[in-house]
Design an enzyme around this catalytic site. Structure first.
Site, PDB file in Angstrom:
ATOM      1  N   ASP A 135      -1.078  -0.939   6.103  1.00 10.97           N
ATOM      2  CA  ASP A 135      -1.343  -0.633   7.357  1.00 10.97           C
ATOM      3  C   ASP A 135      -2.294  -0.213   7.833  1.00 10.97           C
ATOM      4  O   ASP A 135      -3.132   0.044   9.129  1.00 10.97           O
ATOM      5  CB  ASP A 135      -0.687   1.047   7.359  1.00 10.97           C
ATOM      6  CG  ASP A 135      -1.757   2.331   6.872  1.00 10.97           C
ATOM      7  OD1 ASP A 135      -2.708   2.988   7.367  1.00 10.97           O
ATOM      8  OD2 ASP A 135      -1.872   2.243   5.257  1.00 10.97           O
TER       9      ASP A 135
ATOM     10  N   ASP B  74      -0.452   5.090   0.750  1.00 14.58           N
ATOM     11  CA  ASP B  74      -0.285   6.107   1.887  1.00 14.58           C
ATOM     12  C   ASP B  74      -0.211   5.311   3.560  1.00 14.58           C
ATOM     13  O   ASP B  74      -1.794   4.565   3.586  1.00 14.58           O
ATOM     14  CB  ASP B  74      -1.836   7.095   1.310  1.00 14.58           C
ATOM     15  CG  ASP B  74      -1.758   7.950   0.517  1.00 14.58           C
ATOM     16  OD1 ASP B  74      -1.566   8.811   0.551  1.00 14.58           O
ATOM     17  OD2 ASP B  74      -1.647   6.739  -0.749  1.00 14.58           O
TER      18      ASP B  74
ATOM     19  N   ASP C 255       0.993  -1.411   0.052  1.00 15.92           N
ATOM     20  CA  ASP C 255       0.265   0.284   0.401  1.00 15.92           C
ATOM     21  C   ASP C 255       1.269   1.192  -0.187  1.00 15.92           C
ATOM     22  O   ASP C 255       2.106   1.337   0.476  1.00 15.92           O
ATOM     23  CB  ASP C 255      -1.156   0.047   1.407  1.00 15.92           C
ATOM     24  CG  ASP C 255      -2.379   0.988   1.491  1.00 15.92           C
ATOM     25  OD1 ASP C 255      -2.411   1.453   0.324  1.00 15.92           O
ATOM     26  OD2 ASP C 255      -1.462   1.443   2.383  1.00 15.92           O
TER      27      ASP C 255
END
Length: 220
Positions: A166, A9, A7
């Protein structure tokens, strides 16, 4: 070597301050007061359209399709040029270099649109790092639908990957794609790590290469 898909961001970059600034700049055009950083950060993860919808709802001005379309266009145009407040997480660049040197094929699967993704990667000297990049506007669906992650995995074409993210969105995507998930605890999750499905987790990017070796050994 096992492929690794990231991922963006909240995983490789801390873009929340830039997103916060741009969102408030666009709100100001409509004479709306700013929203705080923590609230904007909680809106990140499902793509620009969802983020804009949440921003408008937080200001009580949602429900107008024309305003929604205008704000999405204005946000993307401004954000594509906004990198001053975005930073790489400590150790992220070094970890990407180490994984590349070790022979791991790398991919990116993000809900960020392609334009801002490419300008962000170029800004940090990572434009050539990933063998495949799947963005929020690459397919008809976006995360947490498994299709973007499965598409990235197929494009790498060298076996089942590990996904690194995240957030709850990333974890759900990995579960639905049946791909092992490594959780970065320093990003934008809204719940404690224990409440998020994952096979492994790490607090600092320097620990990720060793973690991937262990995950690969368990999967073998």
């Amino acid at each position: 070597m096992i492929p690794v898909i990231f991922d963006l961001d909240g995983t490789l970059i801390d873009s929340a301050p830039s997103i916060h600034q741009v969102a408030n700049d666009v709100l100001a055009i409509k004479d709306q007061p700013p929203l705080d950083l923590a609230l904007i950060t909680s809106f990140i993860g499902n793509g620009v359209g969802v983020l804009v919808g949440r921003v408008l709802k937080a200001r009580g001005i949602d429900g107008d399709p024309d305003l929604n379309r205008w704000m999405i266009g204005e946000f993307v145009a401004r954000y594509e040029c906004q990198h001053a407040l975005t930073t790489l997480y400590p150790g992220a660049a070094e970890t990407l270099a180490a994984l590349t040197h070790a022979g791991h094929p790398l991919g990116l699967c993000t809900n960020k649109p392609l334009g801002p993704t490419r300008t962000t990667l170029a800004h940090f000297g990572l434009a050539e790092t990933f063998a495949t990049i799947v963005c929020g506007d690459s397919l008809a669906t976006r995360k947490p639908h498994p299709a973007p992650l499965l598409h990235a995995a197929q494009a790498l074409g060298v076996g089942k990957p590990i996904y690194v993210g995240d957030s709850e969105v990333d974890a759900e995507t990995a579960v639905r794609a049946e791909i092992p998930f490594a959780l970065f605890t320093g990003g934008y999750r809204n719940n404690p790590p224990e409440a998020i499905p994952h096979q492994a987790r790490f607090d600092h990017h320097r620990d990720l290469p060793t973690l991937i070796v262990r995950m690969a050994a368990r999967a073998a």
